[in-house]
Enzyme design. Structure first.
Site, PDB file in Angstrom:
ATOM      1  N   THR A   1      -8.456   6.710  -1.988  1.00 34.74           N
ATOM      2  CA  THR A   1      -9.828   6.193  -2.124  1.00 34.74           C
ATOM      3  C   THR A   1     -10.828   7.318  -1.881  1.00 34.74           C
ATOM      4  O   THR A   1     -11.958   7.244  -2.352  1.00 34.74           O
ATOM      5  CB  THR A   1     -10.095   5.024  -1.152  1.00 34.74           C
ATOM      6  OG1 THR A   1      -9.604   5.391   0.137  1.00 34.74           O
ATOM      7  CG2 THR A   1      -9.413   3.753  -1.614  1.00 34.74           C
TER       8      THR A   1
ATOM      9  N   LYS B   1       1.081  14.514   0.564  1.00 33.33           N
ATOM     10  CA  LYS B   1      -0.288  14.811   0.137  1.00 33.33           C
ATOM     11  C   LYS B   1      -0.474  16.306  -0.172  1.00 33.33           C
ATOM     12  O   LYS B   1      -1.456  16.722  -0.749  1.00 33.33           O
ATOM     13  CB  LYS B   1      -1.286  14.351   1.207  1.00 33.33           C
ATOM     14  CG  LYS B   1      -1.315  12.816   1.376  1.00 33.33           C
ATOM     15  CD  LYS B   1      -2.230  12.393   2.510  1.00 33.33           C
ATOM     16  CE  LYS B   1      -2.160  10.917   2.829  1.00 33.33           C
ATOM     17  NZ  LYS B   1      -2.900  10.071   1.867  1.00 33.33           N
TER      18      LYS B   1
ATOM     19  N   LYS C   1      -8.017  14.246   4.523  1.00 32.60           N
ATOM     20  CA  LYS C   1      -7.179  13.043   4.497  1.00 32.60           C
ATOM     21  C   LYS C   1      -6.124  13.219   5.572  1.00 32.60           C
ATOM     22  O   LYS C   1      -6.005  14.296   6.159  1.00 32.60           O
ATOM     23  CB  LYS C   1      -6.523  12.858   3.125  1.00 32.60           C
ATOM     24  CG  LYS C   1      -5.804  14.130   2.618  1.00 32.60           C
ATOM     25  CD  LYS C   1      -5.236  13.962   1.215  1.00 32.60           C
ATOM     26  CE  LYS C   1      -6.259  14.086   0.121  1.00 32.60           C
ATOM     27  NZ  LYS C   1      -6.340  12.957  -0.792  1.00 32.60           N
ATOM     28  N   ARG C   2      -5.322  12.147   5.823  1.00 37.69           N
ATOM     29  CA  ARG C   2      -4.219  12.314   6.752  1.00 37.69           C
ATOM     30  C   ARG C   2      -3.343  13.485   6.308  1.00 37.69           C
ATOM     31  O   ARG C   2      -3.190  13.747   5.108  1.00 37.69           O
ATOM     32  CB  ARG C   2      -3.380  11.021   6.819  1.00 37.69           C
ATOM     33  CG  ARG C   2      -4.032   9.911   7.605  1.00 37.69           C
ATOM     34  CD  ARG C   2      -4.306  10.315   9.048  1.00 37.69           C
ATOM     35  NE  ARG C   2      -3.101  10.406   9.824  1.00 37.69           N
ATOM     36  CZ  ARG C   2      -2.724   9.502  10.726  1.00 37.69           C
ATOM     37  NH1 ARG C   2      -3.463   8.438  10.974  1.00 37.69           N
ATOM     38  NH2 ARG C   2      -1.624   9.657  11.426  1.00 37.69           N
TER      39      ARG C   2
ATOM     40  N   LYS D   1     -14.634   8.469  -3.595  1.00 37.68           N
ATOM     41  CA  LYS D   1     -15.833   8.819  -2.818  1.00 37.68           C
ATOM     42  C   LYS D   1     -16.387  10.177  -3.268  1.00 37.68           C
ATOM     43  O   LYS D   1     -17.602  10.343  -3.433  1.00 37.68           O
ATOM     44  CB  LYS D   1     -15.504   8.853  -1.318  1.00 37.68           C
ATOM     45  CG  LYS D   1     -15.144   7.474  -0.758  1.00 37.68           C
ATOM     46  CD  LYS D   1     -14.436   7.519   0.593  1.00 37.68           C
ATOM     47  CE  LYS D   1     -13.785   6.161   0.865  1.00 37.68           C
ATOM     48  NZ  LYS D   1     -12.862   6.167   2.025  1.00 37.68           N
TER      49      LYS D   1
ATOM     50  N   HIS E   1       0.797  -1.230   0.000  1.00 37.36           N
ATOM     51  CA  HIS E   1       0.000   0.000   0.000  1.00 37.36           C
ATOM     52  C   HIS E   1       0.821   1.268   0.000  1.00 37.36           C
ATOM     53  O   HIS E   1       0.261   2.363   0.135  1.00 37.36           O
ATOM     54  CB  HIS E   1      -0.929   0.051   1.215  1.00 37.36           C
ATOM     55  CG  HIS E   1      -1.982  -1.001   1.222  1.00 37.36           C
ATOM     56  ND1 HIS E   1      -3.227  -0.813   0.677  1.00 37.36           N
ATOM     57  CD2 HIS E   1      -1.964  -2.257   1.704  1.00 37.36           C
ATOM     58  CE1 HIS E   1      -3.952  -1.913   0.839  1.00 37.36           C
ATOM     59  NE2 HIS E   1      -3.199  -2.806   1.454  1.00 37.36           N
TER      60      HIS E   1
END
Ligand code: 26V
Length: 810
Positions: free
Chosen positions: A658, A556, A550-551, A662, A359
């Site tokens: 993911t 990111k 998100k985290r 969504k 992952h």
């Protein structure tokens, strides 16, 4: 008294109301007049549970009678969130239960809101495990999830003066009506000690300490209640709960030390994500749950099929990242030491049984354990790993052109510096399938971390692009949109998300677009109300809701978004006369408690929000919010209200994502890089309905290889230079002007995550979003195309691919 809710008519909920009151009185010990909301919640769950249990037992009986192969999903994280709405919706009894409660003066929605959010995971990897469990049950596949029943899951995040503060989350404080403790399913798990040879040549591990693992089961209800599977989480107990000898000698602490050690094992989820844990406790957790799960799987196999040699025909075990990778050595130990198989035969069975999913490619997240620690804790496993390694390296040396560098990279032992056991290599070697979670990620696995293992076993790596369950992420979180879609294309999409494609023709239908936009607006009003009530932030539901949740992690690139927000703020103030698109910028997410820069990014988002939100010169044109304590339930509120989905990681670094799926399923447009599953989302929704910008993964790699001069880039971009220097000089932190000097300095000094390199492209992409927003009909058309075309990203499709191509169960 058992009432079968699923056969109950919506207009006759009297018997159900009676059953709930009966449960309230006899199981909770309260009468209706004195019951508090938590009592009603427990009574409702316990009543619904009766129906679930019947189906659960039927599912188990059926799989047994069919002699079916079972799927075992081993994961240190299951981010399942709340379960009541999920169960009611999948059983098709929402209306009945709401009606019964209403007749008792109780509001179902209010009860749903007080159910604790089971947060036994960090982020994407844990939520994926939860979506997979739901899809396995929905596809009628017999499957078990195995993990740890953490007493304290993910921490609760409070924001104090803009700073993240971590608090323990006590999700079990009101008890947990969903779970069943199975005292009869208990196993010893040993640690330490020594390996003893016997005169027969067999070996025997004599651990120095042991704890007892006890199963706690939660039912997982599939869509339409077809099948109910089991999520089996282990709790730990001391074998001697109290040492009476010590107690009698006055050593009260020593008497309870064993119990404390056992409780410590299952106490907390490691709250970091993609950063090294490195603690002995983490390895103990990994072995504890791997050993208990493997013993349970082997026991069940022998009970049903009597022959350990048929294990790979009847059990498929999937390793969710390397966290359960020690299972490879544990199964070898059980086969060789307890079932008397030879090494070669045991290895063949092991490899045919396991599959491994990777992952992340982040080097700091690749687990390895100091060899001396591993050997001290698991001496027998260390021996077996040496034996496996010898075989692995023999096979590698037999391949043409494998040089010493390649052999060293394939080895299960990292010999550079302090010797370490490489868990990814162990998982790779011990599995017949190794998969990535999006097409780009899988290709990068072959080229980077697993290049040499891939050369040795060129057919082993395969791709399984992630998915999400459309039950939770459309039907349950967005009931209005679900109803509109049903009206337009019929109910078929509820059983097969790819049927959403029929919505495509409605993208040009003016009336449908109106209704679509009005549902989006209603969801935005709901979120605006939540923001006002929870934090006092007032936002205009007609503004564009631009969301990054998100985290918090440097790759990111929340920082890219914040810097662009500052640049936009500056532009609006300089040119107030322009036709700006009103925006609400929303952020949410947790930072690992030890991750300094991530926590500073949270503080920066809050500092920027405070300044912008109180500046009358931008007024309604720009608002910024950081929503505290991001979790599954909060995502369910935010995602249906989003217009724009921020998926802006440095290309090559986000394995899949993911959240991107969504948002698209709920009609948000994506602004994103060509990273992870964004690449495939673009292929599905079409280039004209997604906003892509920035460097590609190849270009990032090239820049890192050939050197890149962020200072020149910053100096060459007036907007970026202005924003960075404003932040660095304390414009947003007048109480501590130097607060962000280091964070901004990092951009000049290397800029590993390519924030500066992508800034201008990102800002231009945002202005193109502004322009699109001015054409609301065009915006709606694109949003509808997103909903219509992302049915493929259902976790049902993903699980079908695992079932057919890895597990051989379909
Ligand atoms: C690593 C570690 C290292 C030790 C401390 C605890 C800990 C916890 C988790 C991890 C690995 C995290 C990997 C992860 O969450 N990957 C995410 O997986 C998602 C599902 O496949 C994917 O969508 C995301 O892109 C990916 O970042």
């Amino acid at each position: 008294m058992t009432t079968t809710i699923t056969t109950l008519h919506v207009d006759d909920t009297g018997p159900l109301a009676d059953a709930i009151v009966d449960t309230l009185v006899h199981r909770i010990g309260k009468d209706a007049a004195n019951a508090r909301p938590h009592d009603w919640l427990a009574a409702t769950i316990l009543t619904v549970r009766n129906d679930i249990i019947e189906r659960w037992m039927a599912s188990t009986r059926e799989a047994h009678a069919a002699g079916a192969k079972r799927v075992y999903y081993l994961s240190l994280e299951f981010l399942i969130g709340r379960l009541l709405r999920d169960a009611l919706s999948n059983l098709g009894v929402m209306a009945q239960v709401a009606g019964a409660l209403q007749s008792l003066g109780v509001d179902l929605t209010a009860l749903e809101e007080i159910e604790p959010d089971a947060a036994l995971g960090n982020g994407g990897l844990g939520r994926l495990a939860a979506c997979f469990m739901e899809s396995l049950a929905s596809l009628d596949l017999p499957a078990y999830g195995y993990g740890i029943r953490y007493v304290n899951g993910m921490f609760r995040q409070r924001i104090d003066d803009g700073w993240q503060v971590e608090l323990p989350e006590t999700w079990l404080s009101h008890g947990n009506p969903w779970e069943f403790e199975r005292r009869e399913s208990a196993y010893f798990v040993g640690f330490g000690g020594e390996v003893i040879g016997t005169e027969t040549g067999a070996v025997h591990w004599k651990p120095a300490e042991a704890v007892e693992a006890i199963a706690v089961d939660t039912p997982v209800v599939g869509w339409r209640g077809k099948r109910v599977n089991t999520l089996r989480l282990w709790t730990a107990q001391a074998i001697d709960p109290i040492r009476l000898d010590r107690f009698n000698a006055g050593d009260y602490t020593g008497a309870l030390a064993g119990q404390l050690a056992a409780e410590t094992l299952v106490r907390v989820l490691y709250p970091s994500d993609s950063s090294p844990a490195g603690q002995e406790l983490r390895l103990r957790q990994e072995y504890f749950f791997s050993s208990a799960s493997l013993q349970d799987i082997v026991r069940r196999h022998i009970q049903y099929f009597h022959d350990i040699r048929t294990l790979p025909d009847k059990a498929a075990i999937q390793l969710n990242d390397t966290h359960p990778a020690v299972s490879v050595a544990e199964l070898m130990r059980l086969l060789v030491d307890h079932h008397d198989l030879g090494f070669e035969e045991a290895w063949e069975i092991t490899r045919r049984t396991f599959g491994y999913t990777n992952h992340t490619l982040l080097p700091e997240a690749l687990e390895s354990w100091p060899l001396h620690l591993f050997e001290r804790l698991l001496p027998r496993h260390m021996q077996l790993i040496y034996a496996i390694n010898a075989k692995l390296l023999r096979e590698a040396r037999a391949v043409e052109g494998m040089d010493d560098r390649a052999i060293a990279a394939i080895s299960l032992i990292d010999e550079g510096g302090e010797r370490r056991v490489r868990m990814a290599n162990l998982a790779f070697a011990g599995s017949h399938s190794v998969n990535g979670v999006a097409a780009l990620h899988t290709e990068l696995m072959k080229k980077t971390v697993f290049a040499d293992l891939h050369r040795l076993y060129p057919t082993r790596i395969n791709n399984k692009t992630n998915g999400i369950t459309p039950r939770r992420w459309l039907q349950q979180c967005n009931p209005q949109l679900t109803a509109l879609i049903r009206e337009a294309i019929g109910p078929g999409f509820q059983d097969d998300a790819e049927k959403l494609i029929a919505l495509t023709e409605f993208a040009q239908d003016a009336n449908f677009r109106e209704r679509f936009l009005s549902i989006k607006r209603s969801n935005k009003v709901g979120l605006a109300n939540y923001l006002r009530e929870s934090s006092g932030l007032r936002v205009d539901p007609d503004a564009l809701f631009d969301v990054q949740i998100k985290r918090i992690h440097e790759y990111k690139r929340q920082l890219l978004n914040i810097i662009e927000t500052v640049a936009l703020y500056d532009q609006i103030r300089s040119h107030p006369e322009r036709d700006w698109t009103p925006r609400v910028k929303l952020f949410a997410g947790k930072a690992a408690s030890s991750y300094h820069n991530a926590k500073l990014v949270i503080k920066l988002a809050n500092d920027v929000a405070r300044r912008i939100n109180s500046d009358p010169s931008v007024g309604h044109l720009l608002k910024v919010g950081f929503i505290p304590n991001y979790n599954v339930s909060l995502a369910e509120k935010i995602i249906p209200a989003a217009d724009l989905s921020e998926q802006i990681s440095t290309a090559g670094m986000e394995a899949s994502g993911t959240g991107n799926m969504k948002f698209a399923l709920n009609g948000a447009l994506t602004i994103g890089t060509l990273d992870g599953a964004n690449v495939e989302i673009k292929e599905h929704v079409g280039d004209e309905h997604i906003v892509i910008f920035g460097l590609t993964a190849d270009e990032v790699a090239e820049k890192r290889r050939d050197g890149y001069d962020p200072r020149a880039v910053i100096e060459g971009s007036p907007e970026l230079r202005q924003a960075v220097s404003a932040i660095a000089s304390g414009v947003f932190s007048p109480d501590d002007p130097g607060r962000y000097a280091g964070l901004m300095g990092g951009l000049y000094d290397g800029d590993w995550f390519m924030v500066a390199a992508d800034f201008d492209a990102y800002a231009a992409a945002q202005r193109s979003v502004d322009a699109r927003w001015q054409d609301q009909a065009g915006w709606a058309t694109s949003a509808i195309h997103n909903v219509a075309k992302v049915g493929w990203f259902s976790s049902d499709r993903t699980i079908r691919q695992y079932a057919e191509e890895i597990w051989n169960v379909m």
